[in-house]
Design a protein around this motif. Structure first.
Motif, PDB file in Angstrom:
ATOM      1  N   LEU A 347       0.823  -1.207   0.000  1.00  8.05           N
ATOM      2  CA  LEU A 347       0.000   0.000   0.000  1.00  8.05           C
ATOM      3  C   LEU A 347       0.861   1.263   0.000  1.00  8.05           C
ATOM      4  O   LEU A 347       0.479   2.284  -0.584  1.00  8.05           O
ATOM      5  CB  LEU A 347      -0.928  -0.021   1.225  1.00  8.05           C
ATOM      6  CG  LEU A 347      -2.191   0.831   1.129  1.00  8.05           C
ATOM      7  CD1 LEU A 347      -3.009   0.434  -0.090  1.00  8.05           C
ATOM      8  CD2 LEU A 347      -3.025   0.686   2.387  1.00  8.05           C
ATOM      9  N   GLY A 348       2.062   1.220   0.632  1.00 16.52           N
ATOM     10  CA  GLY A 348       2.945   2.384   0.607  1.00 16.52           C
ATOM     11  C   GLY A 348       3.418   2.692  -0.795  1.00 16.52           C
ATOM     12  O   GLY A 348       3.437   3.859  -1.233  1.00 16.52           O
ATOM     13  N   ALA A 349       3.801   1.642  -1.552  1.00 20.76           N
ATOM     14  CA  ALA A 349       4.236   1.854  -2.934  1.00 20.76           C
ATOM     15  C   ALA A 349       3.083   2.352  -3.787  1.00 20.76           C
ATOM     16  O   ALA A 349       3.275   3.189  -4.690  1.00 20.76           O
ATOM     17  CB  ALA A 349       4.789   0.541  -3.491  1.00 20.76           C
ATOM     18  N   LEU A 350       1.863   1.858  -3.529  1.00 19.18           N
ATOM     19  CA  LEU A 350       0.711   2.313  -4.294  1.00 19.18           C
ATOM     20  C   LEU A 350       0.438   3.793  -4.049  1.00 19.18           C
ATOM     21  O   LEU A 350       0.086   4.531  -4.977  1.00 19.18           O
ATOM     22  CB  LEU A 350      -0.510   1.468  -3.927  1.00 19.18           C
ATOM     23  CG  LEU A 350      -1.781   1.738  -4.726  1.00 19.18           C
ATOM     24  CD1 LEU A 350      -1.556   1.422  -6.211  1.00 19.18           C
ATOM     25  CD2 LEU A 350      -2.948   0.910  -4.194  1.00 19.18           C
ATOM     26  N   VAL A 351       0.612   4.261  -2.810  1.00 14.58           N
ATOM     27  CA  VAL A 351       0.430   5.691  -2.507  1.00 14.58           C
ATOM     28  C   VAL A 351       1.455   6.532  -3.257  1.00 14.58           C
ATOM     29  O   VAL A 351       1.134   7.568  -3.865  1.00 14.58           O
ATOM     30  CB  VAL A 351       0.515   5.915  -0.987  1.00 14.58           C
ATOM     31  CG1 VAL A 351       0.610   7.413  -0.681  1.00 14.58           C
ATOM     32  CG2 VAL A 351      -0.694   5.308  -0.287  1.00 14.58           C
ATOM     33  N   HIS A 352       2.745   6.104  -3.220  1.00 10.25           N
ATOM     34  CA  HIS A 352       3.785   6.830  -3.961  1.00 10.25           C
ATOM     35  C   HIS A 352       3.447   6.900  -5.444  1.00 10.25           C
ATOM     36  O   HIS A 352       3.621   7.958  -6.084  1.00 10.25           O
ATOM     37  CB  HIS A 352       5.138   6.134  -3.769  1.00 10.25           C
ATOM     38  CG  HIS A 352       5.843   6.541  -2.507  1.00 10.25           C
ATOM     39  ND1 HIS A 352       6.238   7.840  -2.266  1.00 10.25           N
ATOM     40  CD2 HIS A 352       6.233   5.810  -1.426  1.00 10.25           C
ATOM     41  CE1 HIS A 352       6.838   7.912  -1.084  1.00 10.25           C
ATOM     42  NE2 HIS A 352       6.859   6.681  -0.547  1.00 10.25           N
ATOM     43  N   GLU A 353       2.951   5.778  -5.998  1.00 10.51           N
ATOM     44  CA  GLU A 353       2.633   5.747  -7.424  1.00 10.51           C
ATOM     45  C   GLU A 353       1.500   6.700  -7.770  1.00 10.51           C
ATOM     46  O   GLU A 353       1.548   7.414  -8.785  1.00 10.51           O
ATOM     47  CB  GLU A 353       2.268   4.311  -7.814  1.00 10.51           C
ATOM     48  CG  GLU A 353       1.941   4.132  -9.275  1.00 10.51           C
ATOM     49  CD  GLU A 353       1.591   2.688  -9.609  1.00 10.51           C
ATOM     50  OE1 GLU A 353       0.926   2.470 -10.645  1.00 10.51           O
ATOM     51  OE2 GLU A 353       1.971   1.783  -8.835  1.00 10.51           O
ATOM     52  N   GLU A 354       0.449   6.717  -6.928  1.00 11.62           N
ATOM     53  CA  GLU A 354      -0.678   7.598  -7.201  1.00 11.62           C
ATOM     54  C   GLU A 354      -0.285   9.070  -7.088  1.00 11.62           C
ATOM     55  O   GLU A 354      -0.700   9.901  -7.902  1.00 11.62           O
ATOM     56  CB  GLU A 354      -1.828   7.279  -6.250  1.00 11.62           C
ATOM     57  CG  GLU A 354      -2.592   6.015  -6.583  1.00 11.62           C
ATOM     58  CD  GLU A 354      -3.267   6.108  -7.939  1.00 11.62           C
ATOM     59  OE1 GLU A 354      -3.947   7.125  -8.205  1.00 11.62           O
ATOM     60  OE2 GLU A 354      -3.088   5.185  -8.741  1.00 11.62           O
ATOM     61  N   VAL A 355       0.508   9.406  -6.084  1.00  9.05           N
ATOM     62  CA  VAL A 355       0.903  10.803  -5.909  1.00  9.05           C
ATOM     63  C   VAL A 355       1.819  11.259  -7.043  1.00  9.05           C
ATOM     64  O   VAL A 355       1.724  12.411  -7.528  1.00  9.05           O
ATOM     65  CB  VAL A 355       1.598  10.973  -4.540  1.00  9.05           C
ATOM     66  CG1 VAL A 355       2.207  12.378  -4.414  1.00  9.05           C
ATOM     67  CG2 VAL A 355       0.609  10.722  -3.414  1.00  9.05           C
ATOM     68  N   SER A 356       2.690  10.369  -7.515  1.00 13.23           N
ATOM     69  CA  SER A 356       3.619  10.753  -8.587  1.00 13.23           C
ATOM     70  C   SER A 356       2.900  11.049  -9.889  1.00 13.23           C
ATOM     71  O   SER A 356       3.435  11.782 -10.745  1.00 13.23           O
ATOM     72  CB  SER A 356       4.638   9.624  -8.797  1.00 13.23           C
ATOM     73  OG  SER A 356       3.985   8.444  -9.262  1.00 13.23           O
ATOM     74  N   GLN A 357       1.717  10.521 -10.089  1.00 11.58           N
ATOM     75  CA  GLN A 357       0.966  10.765 -11.329  1.00 11.58           C
ATOM     76  C   GLN A 357       0.155  12.045 -11.282  1.00 11.58           C
ATOM     77  O   GLN A 357      -0.384  12.459 -12.316  1.00 11.58           O
ATOM     78  CB  GLN A 357       0.033   9.576 -11.605  1.00 11.58           C
ATOM     79  CG  GLN A 357       0.759   8.265 -11.867  1.00 11.58           C
ATOM     80  CD  GLN A 357      -0.204   7.103 -12.043  1.00 11.58           C
ATOM     81  OE1 GLN A 357      -1.411   7.279 -11.974  1.00 11.58           O
ATOM     82  NE2 GLN A 357       0.345   5.919 -12.286  1.00 11.58           N
ATOM     83  N   ARG A 358       0.081  12.690 -10.131  1.00 10.89           N
ATOM     84  CA  ARG A 358      -0.752  13.890  -9.980  1.00 10.89           C
ATOM     85  C   ARG A 358       0.128  15.142 -10.154  1.00 10.89           C
ATOM     86  O   ARG A 358       0.350  15.917  -9.231  1.00 10.89           O
ATOM     87  CB  ARG A 358      -1.430  13.888  -8.624  1.00 10.89           C
ATOM     88  CG  ARG A 358      -2.241  12.619  -8.353  1.00 10.89           C
ATOM     89  CD  ARG A 358      -2.812  12.638  -6.961  1.00 10.89           C
ATOM     90  NE  ARG A 358      -3.855  13.642  -6.814  1.00 10.89           N
ATOM     91  CZ  ARG A 358      -5.144  13.455  -7.101  1.00 10.89           C
ATOM     92  NH1 ARG A 358      -5.546  12.277  -7.560  1.00 10.89           N
ATOM     93  NH2 ARG A 358      -6.022  14.417  -6.944  1.00 10.89           N
ATOM     94  N   THR A 359       0.618  15.337 -11.377  1.00  4.44           N
ATOM     95  CA  THR A 359       1.525  16.468 -11.650  1.00  4.44           C
ATOM     96  C   THR A 359       0.780  17.788 -11.805  1.00  4.44           C
ATOM     97  O   THR A 359       1.366  18.857 -11.640  1.00  4.44           O
ATOM     98  CB  THR A 359       2.323  16.186 -12.927  1.00  4.44           C
ATOM     99  OG1 THR A 359       1.407  15.933 -14.004  1.00  4.44           O
ATOM    100  CG2 THR A 359       3.221  14.960 -12.732  1.00  4.44           C
ATOM    101  N   GLY A 360      -0.491  17.736 -12.107  1.00  4.77           N
ATOM    102  CA  GLY A 360      -1.225  18.985 -12.340  1.00  4.77           C
ATOM    103  C   GLY A 360      -2.056  19.431 -11.168  1.00  4.77           C
ATOM    104  O   GLY A 360      -2.955  20.271 -11.334  1.00  4.77           O
ATOM    105  N   ASP A 361      -1.812  18.898  -9.978  1.00  8.82           N
ATOM    106  CA  ASP A 361      -2.617  19.277  -8.816  1.00  8.82           C
ATOM    107  C   ASP A 361      -2.371  20.722  -8.427  1.00  8.82           C
ATOM    108  O   ASP A 361      -1.257  21.270  -8.578  1.00  8.82           O
ATOM    109  CB  ASP A 361      -2.299  18.364  -7.633  1.00  8.82           C
ATOM    110  CG  ASP A 361      -2.963  16.999  -7.779  1.00  8.82           C
ATOM    111  OD1 ASP A 361      -3.790  16.851  -8.691  1.00  8.82           O
ATOM    112  OD2 ASP A 361      -2.655  16.092  -6.988  1.00  8.82           O
ATOM    113  N   ARG A 362      -3.413  21.339  -7.887  1.00  5.36           N
ATOM    114  CA  ARG A 362      -3.321  22.729  -7.429  1.00  5.36           C
ATOM    115  C   ARG A 362      -2.380  22.871  -6.238  1.00  5.36           C
ATOM    116  O   ARG A 362      -1.648  23.861  -6.135  1.00  5.36           O
ATOM    117  CB  ARG A 362      -4.734  23.204  -7.056  1.00  5.36           C
ATOM    118  CG  ARG A 362      -4.831  24.611  -6.525  1.00  5.36           C
ATOM    119  CD  ARG A 362      -6.291  24.990  -6.352  1.00  5.36           C
ATOM    120  NE  ARG A 362      -6.960  24.122  -5.402  1.00  5.36           N
ATOM    121  CZ  ARG A 362      -7.021  24.360  -4.080  1.00  5.36           C
ATOM    122  NH1 ARG A 362      -6.437  25.439  -3.584  1.00  5.36           N
ATOM    123  NH2 ARG A 362      -7.647  23.535  -3.276  1.00  5.36           N
TER     124      ARG A 362
END
Length: 489
Positions: A347-362
Motif C-alpha cells: 500500500l505504501g508503494a501504491l500511494v507513492h505511485e498515485e501521488v507521482s501521477q498527480r503532476t497537475g494538482d493545485r
C-alpha cells in the motif's frame, strides 16, 4: 393435498391410529396372556388333585375329576395309552393323544394307611412294619413337584366342543406305574374378555381418530390464521408495489410472530434498497445530463461556427463524463456483489505511485511512508488505487494550502491518512458525506464540486476489502480521512 391443515390433520390421525393400534395390540396380548395363565393355573390345580388321588391308590374308575364340563381329564401311562378319562369326554386334542377310550387293565390296589392307637398316636413299631410292607408290595407313591407342561387344545364334553388350556402333571401311582394327568380349564372366559376388549377398541378407535382429526384441523387452522394474514398482505404489496406497507405481526412469541417480524424487516430493507436505487438512478441521470448537455451545446456551436468551438471545454466535459460513467459502472459492480481480487500489494508503494501521477494538482501532496515497506494488503490494485485517488481529489478540492498523506501500521493492518487544511467536516455530517450524490459544498458549481460519488465509492471498496473508511478528528482545522485495511499476513 395442498392444504397444510389437511396434511397436518391427516398426519396426526395416521400417527395416532398407529399408536392406538400398537397399544391396543399390546393390551390384547397382555390380557390374553394373563387370562391364559389363569386358565393354566386352574388346569394345574385340577391335574394335581387327580394326581393326588392316583398317588393314594384310588381306582381309575373311581377318580373324582370335579366338574367335567369345566375340567376334562385324561390320564395316560408312560407308553401314551389312555388309562382313565373324565365323564362324558367325547374327544380331545392338544394332550399328545386324541384317544378318549381307556385301555382295560387292572386298577392299582389301594395303599394301606398306617395304624393309629385310640388316642390318635402312631404305634411306631406297627407303622414301621406297615411302611416296610407297603414299600415292598405296592411301590413308591409320588406326585411330581416340577412345573407342569402347558398346552392349548380342544375338548368335546357331552357333545359340546370348546377350547381349553391343558396342564400335564406326572405322578407315580401306588403300583409304581408312572402316569401323566392331563387336565384342562376352559378358555371361553378369556375369549369373551379379549373379544369384548377388541370390540370396544374397534368401536372407539374411529371415534378417537375423528376427534383427533377435528382437533388437529381446528388447532392448525387457528395457528395458521396469522400466516394467511401475512400471505394476503404480501399479495397486496406485490399487486400495489407499495413497499411501505407491512404485514401484521401477531402478539404471540412463536415462530409465526418471528416470521412476521423477519418479513417486515425484509420489506424495510427492500424499501430502503429500492428507494436508494431510485435516488441513484435519478441522481445519475441528473449528473449525466449536465456534461452531456454541455458537450452537445459545444458541438452544435462548433458545427455551426467552427471558429467558436471550445475544444478544451469539450475535452473537459468528455473526461468528466467518462469519469462519472466509470464511477457508476464500478458502483453497479459492487452492488452486484463483485468480489475484489486477491492479489498482494504494497500500500505504501501504491500511494507513492498515485501521488507521482498527480503532476497537475493545485496543491502539492506531502507523502510520509516509513522506509522498509511491509505495508502489504490483499485486494484489487485498480480499486484501491481508485480509493486513494478519490481521497486525494477530495482533499485537493477542499484544501487551502496543504495536503498530506501518511502510511503506517496500526491494529493488525495498514492505515492511510489523507489530511487537508480546509474547512473540515462538521461532526454531524461525517457519515452523511459517504452517501451517494451527497455534497456539502452545494454553493459550488457542479464542475468544481464533482458528482458526490467519490467518497461513497471509496467506502464501498474499503468495506469489500474487509477494511473501513471514516473521517477522524484532524485537530483545530481541516479534515482527515483514514483508510484501514487488514494486513495481508
Amino acid at each position: 393435498m395442498r392444504s397444510v391443515r389437511a396434511r397436518a390433520a391427516l398426519g396426526a390421525t395416521v400417527v395416532v391410529a398407529l399408536a392406538l393400534a400398537v397399544a391396543g395390540l399390546a393390551v390384547l396380548l397382555v390380557l390374553r396372556a394373563n387370562l391364559t395363565d389363569q386358565a393354566g393355573l386352574q388346569a394345574e390345580v385340577a391335574a394335581r388333585e387327580v394326581a393326588g388321588q392316583l398317588a393314594l391308590g384310588t381306582r381309575y374308575d373311581e377318580l373324582k375329576t370335579g366338574d367335567e364340563d369345566d375340567h376334562p381329564v385324561q390320564v395316560t401311562d408312560e407308553d401314551g395309552r389312555v388309562v382313565a378319562v373324565s365323564k362324558d369326554l367325547d374327544a380331545i386334542s392338544g394332550t399328545g393323544t386324541d384317544r378318549v377310550t381307556p385301555v382295560p387293565q387292572p386298577s392299582p390296589a389301594p395303599s394301606v394307611p398306617g395304624d393309629t392307637d385310640r388316642h390318635g398316636g402312631e404305634d411306631r413299631d406297627d407303622d414301621e412294619d406297615d411302611d416296610g410292607a407297603a414299600g415292598a408290595g405296592t411301590g413308591r407313591q409320588e406326585v411330581s413337584t416340577d412345573d407342569p407342561d402347558f398346552s392349548s387344545g380342544t375338548a368335546t364334553v357331552d357333545g359340546e366342543r370348546a377350547d381349553y388350556r391343558f396342564a400335564s402333571v406326572e405322578v407315580t401311582d401306588s403300583a409304581g406305574q408312572p402316569l401323566t394327568v392331563h387336565a384342562g380349564a376352559p378358555l371361553a372366559a378369556e375369549q369373551r374378555a379379549v373379544g369384548s376388549v377388541r370390540g370396544a377398541m374397534l368401536t372407539g378407535l374411529p371415534v378417537v381418530l375423528l376427534v383427533v382429526a377435528g382437533v388437529t384441523w381446528l388447532v392448525t387452522r387457528r395457528a395458521l390464521r396469522p400466516v394467511e394474514g401475512i400471505r394476503r398482505e404480501m399479495a397486496a404489496i406485490t399487486a400495489s408495489e407499495d413497499l411501505s406497507r407491512r404485514v401484521p405481526e401477531p402478539g404471540s412469541r412463536d415462530e409465526i410472530a418471528r416470521l412476521a417480524r423477519t418479513t417486515n424487516e425484509t420489506l424495510s430493507a427492500l424499501e430502503t434498497s429500492v428507494e436508494r436505487q431510485r435516488r441513484f438512478v435519478a441522481d445519475a441521470s441528473h449528473e449525466l445530463r449536465s456534461p452531456i448537455a454541455s458537450l452537445r451545446t459545444q458541438l452544435e456551436v462548433g458545427a455551426a461556427h467552427p471558429e467558436l468551438l471550445d475544444v478544451p471545454g469539450a475535452v473537459a466535459d468528455t473526461v468528466r463524463l467518462q469519469a462519472l460513467a466509470a464511477d457508476l459502472l464500478l458502483l453497479a459492480r459492487l452492488d452486484a456483489g463483485e468480489r475484489p481480487a486477491a492479489a498482494r500489494l504494497d500500500l505504501g508503494a501504491l500511494v507513492h505511485e498515485e501521488v507521482s501521477q498527480r503532476t497537475g494538482d493545485r496543491i502539492p501532496v506531502a507523502v510520509s511512508v516509513p522506509e522498509g515497506g511491509g505495508f502489504e494488503v490483499t485486494g484489487s490494485r485498480g480499486q484501491l488505487a481508485r480509493v486513494i485517488g478519490n481521497l486525494l481529489d477530495n482533499a485537493e478540492r477542499h484544501a487551502r494550502d496543504s495536503v498530506a498523506v501518511a502510511v503506517r501500521r496500526e491494529g493488525g493492518g495498514v492505515a492511510v491518512r489523507v489530511t487537508d487544511d480546509g474547512d473540515g467536516v462538521p461532526e454531524a455530517e461525517r457519515e452523511r458525506i459517504f452517501e451517494r450524490f451527497v455534497r456539502l459544498d452545494d454553493a459550488r458549481t457542479r464542475d468544481e464540486g464533482g458528482a458526490g460519488l467519490g467518497l461513497a465509492l471509496a467506502r464501498d471498496v474499503a468495506e469489500r476489502h474487509g477494511g473501513r473508511l471514516a473521517v477522524v478528528d484532524a485537530g483545530e482545522r481541516g479534515a482527515r480521512f483514514e483508510l484501514w485495511l487488514p494486513d495481508a499476513r
